[in-house]
Design a protein around this motif. Structure first.
Motif, PDB file in Angstrom:
ATOM      1  N   ARG A  46      -6.430  -4.660   6.259  1.00  0.00           N
ATOM      2  CA  ARG A  46      -5.492  -5.791   6.189  1.00  0.00           C
ATOM      3  C   ARG A  46      -5.437  -6.496   7.546  1.00  0.00           C
ATOM      4  O   ARG A  46      -5.598  -5.863   8.597  1.00  0.00           O
ATOM      5  N   ARG A  91      -8.200   8.971  -0.817  1.00  0.00           N
ATOM      6  CA  ARG A  91      -7.905   7.621  -1.293  1.00  0.00           C
ATOM      7  C   ARG A  91      -7.003   7.624  -2.528  1.00  0.00           C
ATOM      8  O   ARG A  91      -6.233   6.685  -2.738  1.00  0.00           O
ATOM      9  N   GLU A 114      -7.227   1.210   3.274  1.00  0.00           N
ATOM     10  CA  GLU A 114      -6.946  -0.218   3.118  1.00  0.00           C
ATOM     11  C   GLU A 114      -7.356  -0.959   4.381  1.00  0.00           C
ATOM     12  O   GLU A 114      -7.282  -0.422   5.493  1.00  0.00           O
ATOM     13  N   ARG A 152      -3.572   8.800  -1.165  1.00  0.00           N
ATOM     14  CA  ARG A 152      -3.266   8.001   0.025  1.00  0.00           C
ATOM     15  C   ARG A 152      -2.651   8.843   1.142  1.00  0.00           C
ATOM     16  O   ARG A 152      -1.932   8.329   1.998  1.00  0.00           O
ATOM     17  N   TYR A 190       0.823  -1.215   0.000  1.00  0.00           N
ATOM     18  CA  TYR A 190       0.000   0.000   0.000  1.00  0.00           C
ATOM     19  C   TYR A 190       0.855   1.262   0.000  1.00  0.00           C
ATOM     20  O   TYR A 190       0.480   2.279  -0.580  1.00  0.00           O
ATOM     21  N   ARG A 191       2.006   1.195   0.669  1.00  0.00           N
ATOM     22  CA  ARG A 191       2.943   2.323   0.677  1.00  0.00           C
ATOM     23  C   ARG A 191       4.312   1.823   0.221  1.00  0.00           C
ATOM     24  O   ARG A 191       5.330   1.994   0.897  1.00  0.00           O
ATOM     25  N   GLU A 221      -6.149   1.389   7.478  1.00  0.00           N
ATOM     26  CA  GLU A 221      -5.293   2.493   7.073  1.00  0.00           C
ATOM     27  C   GLU A 221      -6.211   3.665   6.731  1.00  0.00           C
ATOM     28  O   GLU A 221      -6.959   3.611   5.749  1.00  0.00           O
TER      29      GLU A 221
END
Length: 445
Positions: free
Chosen positions: A362, A376, A360, A379, A177-178, A371
């Protein structure tokens, strides 16, 4: 509501005499807790709160489990304390039960008082076993507040304690994601993260590195679940260069991910495992290191230069015996897996469809993170790395008003209830989150 007289006295004495960890003391307004049972706690105003934090992600068996409380009481009546050089039944049985659940042949257990000193001793063992000094760990990690452990830590708590001379080196782990590697999918992220680690090892000098320390699933850093291929790749790199693989299971172990140990999700056997927290749900402080035969053999004739007065304390190990036994008999680990797969995972993903503040979702078992973002598309996080924000503070307040005790770190809201949580309780928590997240949504663009 206002604090009861007893709670008010507790608060007054706390602010007068207690020095709290990780805090600026003048800014603190700690909540008074007066009682707890199962997945709930009660504050000093009489409010009942669903504990979606498991305190510090450690009350895996829930609060005040009667079998564990009884075991502590029985042990206290029998043998309250004993020096570590003497054998006692509670410690011996706890070691047996833990070794039966560790992966592979990690059957020798060294007991500590908590997770940080477990890391300290695991690193010391690896250094003495290999004759090397450097230890690698990932950014976005937490390994404890003692000297070596906090220098291994890859989050801002390290910064004020970082001496630059502890032999610790950091690298980027997988976090799609990052992504630090400009990856577009998990396979690419895994491949590039392993290549980065391999290059880091090469540049540091493989023959100088004693160990790589990884949280099997990083906890307070964000619950970024690695792929099995990544963990197997780390194992292969360690084997290739004679580096010890230390799996930090302090937070992720003992049912949290729906397995006894989180490393079991990846079919990998490390050289050392550190544990604490869930081993007895924190009822009495306890941690430890599970040791491979090769490392244990290093100290067969050579004394191990380390120990603790309270290593394997009988009250703590009696609590561990009762905790592990109850978790087995009551299928609590299986419950964590089921709740994660059937309730929390689907429920949190459904919340993400309605709340633009969720970037996100997870997690595994009862180990999840949301997150939270302002946007979005970009981010942009809802709070900066290493800090908080009015939006996150408002979200916490909304959770508390709704009857939920949350766990937040930077821009993330972690969903980490006890492993004993029922389907009804999990859905209750999700409903409270659904309402509270509207506060976070108001800060999105």
């Amino acid at each position: 509501m206002t604090l009861s007289a007893e709670a008010a006295r507790t608060y007054e004495l706390d602010r007068r005499h207690v020095f709290h960890s990780w805090s600026a003391q003048a800014a603190l307004t700690p909540t008074v807790l007066t009682a707890a049972e199962g997945c709930y706690v009660w504050d000093g105003e009489g409010n009942r709160l669903l504990d979606f934090s498991s305190m510090l992600v450690n009350t895996n068996i829930g609060h005040q489990h009667p079998k564990v409380v009884a075991a502590i009481q029985e042990q206290a009546a029998k043998l309250c304390t004993v020096a570590p050089q003497f054998a006692n039944d509670a410690r011996s049985e706890a070691a047996r039960l833990i070794s039966e659940r560790t992966p592979g042949d990690l059957d020798t257990i060294f007991f500590t008082n908590g997770g940080a000193d477990a890391i300290e001793h695991a690193v010391r063992m690896a250094r003495l076993h290999t004759g090397r000094y450097k230890v690698l760990s990932r950014y976005r990690s937490y390994h404890g507040g003692t000297d070596t452990a906090v220098n291994l830590t890859g989050d801002p708590r390290r910064w004020p304690n970082d001496h630059g001379n502890t032999g610790t080196v950091h690298f980027f782990g997988p976090f799609l994601y990052r992504s630090e590697f400009h990856a577009t999918d998990e396979a690419q992220e895994t491949e590039r993260a392993l290549a980065h680690l391999e290059r880091t090892i090469a540049m540091e000098g493989p023959a100088t590195i004693a160990a790589i320390v990884l949280e099997s699933v990083p906890g307070t850093a964000g619950i970024m679940v690695p792929t099995p291929e990544y963990m197997r790749g780390v194992r292969e790199l360690c084997d290739r260069h004679g580096i010890m693989f230390i799996a930090d299971e302090v937070m992720a172990g003992f049912g949290r991910t729906g397995q006894w140990f989180a490393i079991d999700n990846f079919d990998v056997v490390p050289d050392l495992i550190t544990f604490a927290k869930g081993v007895n749900s924190g009822y009495v402080p306890l941690g430890g290191v599970a040791i491979s035969p090769a490392i244990a053999a290093t100290f067969a004739e050579r004394p191990y230069p380390g120990g603790l007065t309270y290593s394997g304390h009988p009250l703590a190990t009696a609590a561990a015996v009762a905790t592990i036994t109850a978790m087995t008999e009551e299928r609590i680990v299986e419950n964590a897996a089921d709740i994660g797969a059937k309730v929390l995972g689907p429920g949190l993903r459904e919340l993400a469809q309605r709340h633009p503040s969720i970037g996100e979702v997870r997690g595994l078992g009862v180990f999840w993170a949301l997150e939270l973002v302002r946007d979005r598309t970009t981010r942009e996080p809802l709070a900066p790395y290493g800090g908080t924000s009015p939006a996150m503070n408002e979200l916490v307040a909304a959770c508390r008003t709704g009857g939920l005790l949350p766990f937040v770190n930077f821009n993330r809201l972690h969903v980490v209830p006890p492993c004993v949580i029922t389907e009804a309780e999990a859905k209750e928590g999700l409903a409270i989150l659904d309402q509270a997240l509207t506060v976070a949504d108001a800060h999105t663009v």
